[in-house]
Design an enzyme around this catalytic site. Sequence first.
Site, PDB file in Angstrom:
ATOM      1  N   LYS A  17      16.924  21.680 -11.808  1.00 23.89           N
ATOM      2  CA  LYS A  17      15.833  20.417 -11.880  1.00 23.89           C
ATOM      3  C   LYS A  17      17.267  18.978 -11.737  1.00 23.89           C
ATOM      4  O   LYS A  17      17.549  19.532 -13.309  1.00 23.89           O
ATOM      5  CB  LYS A  17      15.092  20.602 -12.748  1.00 23.89           C
ATOM      6  CG  LYS A  17      13.530  22.049 -11.555  1.00 23.89           C
ATOM      7  CD  LYS A  17      12.581  20.294 -10.829  1.00 23.89           C
ATOM      8  CE  LYS A  17      12.227  19.010 -10.904  1.00 23.89           C
ATOM      9  NZ  LYS A  17      10.720  19.675 -11.490  1.00 23.89           N
ATOM     10  N   GLU A  31      10.047   8.283 -17.111  1.00 22.38           N
ATOM     11  CA  GLU A  31       8.548   9.238 -16.869  1.00 22.38           C
ATOM     12  C   GLU A  31       8.337   8.271 -18.817  1.00 22.38           C
ATOM     13  O   GLU A  31       7.479   8.305 -19.064  1.00 22.38           O
ATOM     14  CB  GLU A  31       8.624  10.397 -16.525  1.00 22.38           C
ATOM     15  CG  GLU A  31       8.654  10.667 -15.829  1.00 22.38           C
ATOM     16  CD  GLU A  31       9.035  12.341 -15.299  1.00 22.38           C
ATOM     17  OE1 GLU A  31       8.103  13.347 -15.418  1.00 22.38           O
ATOM     18  OE2 GLU A  31      10.605  13.037 -15.601  1.00 22.38           O
ATOM     19  N   SER A  62      15.880  21.228 -16.202  1.00 25.41           N
ATOM     20  CA  SER A  62      14.085  22.615 -16.653  1.00 25.41           C
ATOM     21  C   SER A  62      14.450  23.741 -17.354  1.00 25.41           C
ATOM     22  O   SER A  62      15.928  24.120 -16.900  1.00 25.41           O
ATOM     23  CB  SER A  62      13.907  22.628 -15.152  1.00 25.41           C
ATOM     24  OG  SER A  62      12.794  23.670 -15.507  1.00 25.41           O
ATOM     25  N   HIS A 101       1.176  -1.336  -0.228  1.00 26.47           N
ATOM     26  CA  HIS A 101      -0.207  -0.052   0.389  1.00 26.47           C
ATOM     27  C   HIS A 101       1.151   1.990  -0.006  1.00 26.47           C
ATOM     28  O   HIS A 101       0.727   2.739   0.426  1.00 26.47           O
ATOM     29  CB  HIS A 101      -0.982  -0.208   1.311  1.00 26.47           C
ATOM     30  CG  HIS A 101      -1.725  -1.446   1.029  1.00 26.47           C
ATOM     31  ND1 HIS A 101      -2.932  -1.740   1.106  1.00 26.47           N
ATOM     32  CD2 HIS A 101      -1.726  -2.164   2.162  1.00 26.47           C
ATOM     33  CE1 HIS A 101      -3.292  -2.650   1.036  1.00 26.47           C
ATOM     34  NE2 HIS A 101      -2.228  -3.048   1.986  1.00 26.47           N
TER      35      HIS A 101
END
Length: 464
Positions: free
Chosen positions: A283, A290, A277, A156
């Site tokens: 970043k 992804e 970024s 979980h």
Amino acid sequence: MAKLWGGRFEESLDKKTEAFGASITFDQKMARQDLKGSLAHVTMLATTGILTTEEAEQIKAGIQKVEAKYEAGEIDFKIENEDIHMNMETYLHAEIGSVAGKLHTARSRNDQVATDMHLWMKDTLSETMAKLENLREVIVNLASNHVETIMPGYTHLQHAQPISFGHHLMAYYSMLTRDFERFGSNMQHADISPLGAAALAGTTFPIDRKETAELMGFSDVYVNSMDAVSDRDFILEFLSNASILMMHLSRFCEEIILWCSHEFQFVTLSDAFSTGSSIMPQKKNPDMAELIRGKSGRVYGNLFGLLTVMKSLPLAYNKDLQEDKEGMFDTAETILTSLDVMAGMLSTLSVNETVMAEATEQDFSNATELADYLAAKGLPFRQAHEIVGEMVLACTKAGYYLQDVPLARYQEVSPLIEADIYETLKSRTAVQRRNSYGGTGFEQVKMQIALAQAALKKENSEKA
Ligand code: ARG
């Protein structure tokens, strides 16, 4: 030039329609397979006496010339010639003249396209399996360096029990091994020759389907000509296997994305597999993970696309079947690059062992240890569970953990608890002691790694 099928027509094809119906913009990916099929076919036409040796030799020499032109990048595929089969035949005609027209004896584009796709699929399956094997090797290597690296195991997405990072990695090894096996059995259905089924019903010529199958390296031939030209199961299996593979890679990527977040900091991706970024200078984003997660969507889409194309097709060939190719090519390219990127990302990431281990120190993931400790001393497990649950509640209210509870307090709760409880509650001890078969105990993880290494070694030796 007139169409190869132009005899029955009085008017020429509408230009937009011509482009709409053409597949050459994408089926040119099967150029080599198309030539290989033609070579086998013409060889057989001579051995069976359907063509003379001389005719066949002329055609073979022509095919070889077209092949050389193709390899030299000198072939200019034309929409007017519709697909790879007619583009190649037109080139052959330009090389050797009208004898080229004999190549299509006892053949149809329907068995030809199916043959090309089977050949292409066999190559793609081999390439996929080689890349999967490489990724599995990368995972086993990483796991073998992290047998004793402790991390929180989750259910979980909540801390559950401490585990070995190597164990976590080996779970992905197991999934990818099943993927490898699935692509392997996909090969059985790809490795069947449809050539000689002709349009749908076979041919009146005394062809030898076994000979062409053998020449092209197929282990078997389709036993039913209608099935041969309309079967796309081997592609659906590929798209389905690819979907399951991408689901696995996507799950792994999701974890990597979490692990390299500021909240986790379990791993650091190499710069070579991260991006920045344009506005936020700090970043470092896990874009590649992804993207693999994102690309699983289009791979599932390609599976559903073809299932939908197939669902209402009457036997045998229908032009709808031309819609089988783009999704197949796209899926192949997607999984092949995803496998490479994944292997690169995993072989260059650094594991922040201390952060991982510390994440198991300030939590209650050792609560099962305390319950098991009591149960091992004879207390019914349900009772032990209840006692430990109450202790966790009390600790939560007081703001400390089970390892901080003084022995005197433990003994008030149960006289069964002795000083050795503190060793038992350590994460490392918890992991080490989970020595049941397939558990996270170090010995079990080493056993999995040894099995994996032996399997990979065997696969490699079978290839050689
Ligand atoms: N380009 C076609 C395809 O991809 C080849 C087969 C064409 N056959 C036909 N009867 N129109 O399916």
